[in-house]
Scaffold this active site. Structure first.
Site, mmCIF file in Angstrom:
data_model
loop_
_atom_site.group_PDB
_atom_site.id
_atom_site.type_symbol
_atom_site.label_atom_id
_atom_site.label_comp_id
_atom_site.label_asym_id
_atom_site.label_seq_id
_atom_site.Cartn_x
_atom_site.Cartn_y
_atom_site.Cartn_z
ATOM 1 N N THR A 94 0.822 -1.251 -0.068
ATOM 2 C CA THR A 94 0.092 0.020 0.121
ATOM 3 C C THR A 94 0.848 1.422 -0.043
ATOM 4 O OG1 THR A 94 -1.612 1.290 1.182
ATOM 5 C CG2 THR A 94 -0.031 -0.153 2.705
ATOM 6 N N ASP A 95 0.303 2.231 -0.431
ATOM 7 C CA ASP A 95 1.016 3.612 -0.445
ATOM 8 C C ASP A 95 1.105 4.156 1.125
ATOM 9 O OD1 ASP A 95 -1.441 4.408 -0.097
ATOM 10 O OD2 ASP A 95 -1.797 5.751 -1.727
ATOM 11 N N GLU A 96 0.431 3.524 1.849
ATOM 12 C CA GLU A 96 0.064 3.895 3.335
ATOM 13 C C GLU A 96 1.534 4.001 4.057
ATOM 14 O OE1 GLU A 96 -3.261 3.260 5.334
ATOM 15 O OE2 GLU A 96 -4.668 2.962 3.625
ATOM 16 N N TYR A 108 -1.901 -0.921 11.032
ATOM 17 C CA TYR A 108 -2.081 -1.438 9.434
ATOM 18 C C TYR A 108 -0.846 -1.009 8.712
ATOM 19 C CZ TYR A 108 -3.311 -1.795 4.685
ATOM 20 O OH TYR A 108 -3.361 -2.109 3.280
ATOM 21 N N LYS A 113 2.186 -3.500 7.443
ATOM 22 C CA LYS A 113 2.420 -3.685 5.840
ATOM 23 C C LYS A 113 4.050 -3.379 5.681
ATOM 24 C CE LYS A 113 0.061 -4.607 2.800
ATOM 25 N NZ LYS A 113 -0.355 -5.943 2.391
HETATM 26 P P1 NAD Z 1 -9.490 -7.595 1.918
HETATM 27 O O1 NAD Z 1 -9.514 -7.328 3.568
HETATM 28 O O2 NAD Z 1 -10.688 -7.409 1.058
HETATM 29 O O3 NAD Z 1 -9.193 -9.134 1.708
HETATM 30 C C1 NAD Z 1 -8.075 -9.964 2.295
HETATM 31 C C2 NAD Z 1 -8.168 -11.296 2.202
HETATM 32 O O4 NAD Z 1 -6.965 -11.739 2.711
HETATM 33 C C3 NAD Z 1 -9.590 -11.989 2.431
HETATM 34 O O5 NAD Z 1 -10.141 -12.717 1.671
HETATM 35 C C4 NAD Z 1 -8.926 -12.642 3.758
HETATM 36 O O6 NAD Z 1 -9.835 -13.695 4.074
HETATM 37 C C5 NAD Z 1 -7.782 -13.054 3.304
HETATM 38 N N1 NAD Z 1 -7.040 -13.339 4.858
HETATM 39 C C6 NAD Z 1 -6.543 -12.381 5.793
HETATM 40 N N2 NAD Z 1 -6.004 -13.031 6.591
HETATM 41 C C7 NAD Z 1 -5.507 -14.296 6.041
HETATM 42 C C8 NAD Z 1 -4.477 -15.231 6.485
HETATM 43 N N3 NAD Z 1 -3.982 -15.108 7.589
HETATM 44 N N4 NAD Z 1 -4.100 -16.454 5.751
HETATM 45 C C9 NAD Z 1 -4.972 -16.322 4.468
HETATM 46 N N5 NAD Z 1 -5.829 -15.451 3.999
HETATM 47 C C10 NAD Z 1 -5.950 -14.282 4.951
HETATM 48 O O7 NAD Z 1 -8.381 -6.785 1.292
HETATM 49 P P2 NAD Z 1 -8.164 -6.279 -0.161
HETATM 50 O O8 NAD Z 1 -8.776 -4.644 -0.109
HETATM 51 O O9 NAD Z 1 -8.391 -7.095 -1.131
HETATM 52 O O10 NAD Z 1 -6.446 -5.840 -0.130
HETATM 53 C C11 NAD Z 1 -5.592 -6.894 -0.749
HETATM 54 C C12 NAD Z 1 -4.192 -6.453 -0.530
HETATM 55 O O11 NAD Z 1 -4.040 -5.071 -1.089
HETATM 56 C C13 NAD Z 1 -3.821 -6.170 0.819
HETATM 57 O O12 NAD Z 1 -2.525 -6.746 0.920
HETATM 58 C C14 NAD Z 1 -3.784 -4.662 1.107
HETATM 59 O O13 NAD Z 1 -2.804 -4.286 1.977
HETATM 60 C C15 NAD Z 1 -3.586 -4.369 -0.093
HETATM 61 N N6 NAD Z 1 -3.864 -2.850 -0.298
HETATM 62 C C16 NAD Z 1 -5.151 -2.664 -0.526
HETATM 63 C C17 NAD Z 1 -5.802 -1.252 -0.671
HETATM 64 C C18 NAD Z 1 -7.241 -1.040 -1.021
HETATM 65 O O14 NAD Z 1 -7.654 -0.031 -1.225
HETATM 66 N N7 NAD Z 1 -8.194 -2.078 -0.646
HETATM 67 C C19 NAD Z 1 -4.855 -0.361 -1.145
HETATM 68 C C20 NAD Z 1 -3.721 -0.725 -0.960
HETATM 69 C C21 NAD Z 1 -3.071 -1.990 -0.648
#
Ligand code: NAD
Length: 350
Positions: free
Chosen positions: A134-136, A159, A163
């Site tokens: 993430t950019d965070e 969070y 990350k």
């Molecule tokens: P999300 O919370 O919708 O999905 C996370 C998934 O990971 C879920 O299906 C959950 O069941 C699974 N999970 C959680 N803990 C787990 C574990 N211990 N073992 C196996 N599976 C596990 O998240 P997202 O929004 O789809 O984000 C996906 C990735 O992108 C993350 O790494 C997040 O940090 C990164 N990200 C997201 C955003 C955003 O805007 N949503 C922005 C920047 C980065």
């Protein structure tokens, strides 16, 4: 045969990536997901019959289970989407964030490096470990400036700190063990299958139900919004064309304040479900979605502004987002209006 091991593939971005990978490549896709509150098989219903798709329920921090998945499926690449991802939840209870985001990523890296050590030279050269971040991790910006790949890390929430810890481990496994890692750091995503507690779906669903639209602080925090399908295409480009050991920032070029986002959502909903015909609003004597806007106490440590410089991804990967905010938000609002049953199913399962 290319086999992509997609951790967290039952979550928001992961499930969109699974669709993009099945559509645009001939790879097998194995999803490894713990199915926490944020993950749902509802998100993968339409791909579950695809012969190239498989699902395994497991925790990425469970080394025995992860080793078994590597033995069973011999992945040619790992794409690590699995994470605890909600900043507010990390403030209430950081433990799960350390477990999954730090320890889980460490376990995946360990299993991957031992797996790679057993491969022949050409399979070893081909193997990739792509970590989605993430950019965070870069902290907060003032009124000007952009996050670049060499911006120093300065995470402000549990969070983003978890990350950042994972990103450092990924970097170290490249430099120490020569594991072919890639890291992508993206801005805020939005689009279909976004879990209903996140800001954009929450605003859409609350507006449709005539509930208040809670806006943190003064509503002037700025985020750079990236349509999820564009993000998934960027990840695929990094996997196929990225240089091992490198990181790539993926941004939408769509900086908006939270207030602007809420106003755009209100006007998109008005086009599809006019307030005048929405019984939930009429019952409360409200005649415009914007009247539901309510300012609430700010989130502690709330970063003011994020914005991404994605020129490296454009230059090296040939990637650019295809959606501007207006077209992406219109598609998103349309999807949520048409998929209320999905929202109810994932909220019921939570
Ligand atoms: P999300 O919370 O919708 O999905 C996370 C998934 O990971 C879920 O299906 C959950 O069941 C699974 N999970 C959680 N803990 C787990 C574990 N211990 N073992 C196996 N599976 C596990 O998240 P997202 O929004 O789809 O984000 C996906 C990735 O992108 C993350 O790494 C997040 O940090 C990164 N990200 C997201 C955003 C955003 O805007 N949503 C922005 C920047 C980065």
């Amino acid at each position: 045969m290319t086999t992509l091991l997609v951790t967290g593939g039952a979550g928001f971005i992961g499930c969109n990536f699974v669709r993009v990978a099945l559509e645009r490549t001939d790879a097998r896709v194995v999803v490894l997901d713990k199915l926490t509150y944020a993950g749902s098989l509802e998100n993968l219903r339409d791909v579950s019959d695809d012969a190239r798709f498989q699902f395994v329920r497991a925790d990425i921090a469970d080394r025995t289970a992860v080793e078994q998945v590597f033995r069973d499926h011999t992945p040619t690449a790992v794409l690590n989407f699995a994470a605890e991802s909600h900043v507010d939840r990390s403030i209430d209870g950081p433990d799960a964030f350390i477990h999954t985001n730090v320890v889980g990523t460490f376990v995946l890296l360990e299993v991957a490096r031992h797996h790679v050590a057993r491969l022949g030279a050409s399979d070893r050269d081909r193997f990739r470990f792509l970590h989605v971040s993430t950019d965070e991790v870069y902290g907060s910006l003032g009124a000007t400036g952009l996050f670049r790949e060499d911006t120093p890390y300065a995470p402000n929430s549990p969070y983003s700190a978890s990350k950042a810890g994972a990103d450092h481990l990924v970097r170290a496994y490249f430099h120490t063990y020569g594991l072919a890692t890639l890291t992508t750091n993206c801005s805020n995503n939005y689009g279909p299958y976004h879990f209903p507690e996140k800001m954009i779906p929450l605003m859409i669903l609350n507006a449709l139900d005539g509930e208040r639209l809670p806006i943190y602080g003064d509503g002037r925090n700025v985020r750079d919004w990236l349509y999820v399908e564009d993000h998934c295409e960027g990840i695929l480009a990094a996997l196929e064309r990225g240089r091992p050991g490198e990181k790539y920032n993926l941004g939408g070029n769509n900086e908006r304040t939270n207030l602007e986002i809420v106003d755009r959502i209100c006007s998109e909903i008005e086009k599809l479900v006019p307030a005048a015909g929405n019984e939930a609003l009429r019952a409360k004597g409200i005649d415009a979605y914007t009247q539901l806007k309510t300012f609430v106490e700010d989130r502690p440590g709330h970063d003011r502004r994020y914005a991404i410089d994605a020129r490296k991804a454009r230059r090296e990967l040939g990637w650019e987002p295809r959606h501007d905010l207006d077209s992406g938000l219109a598609r998103t609002v349309e999807w949520f209006v048409a998929n209320r049953d999905w929202c109810e199913a994932v909220q019921r399962g939570n």
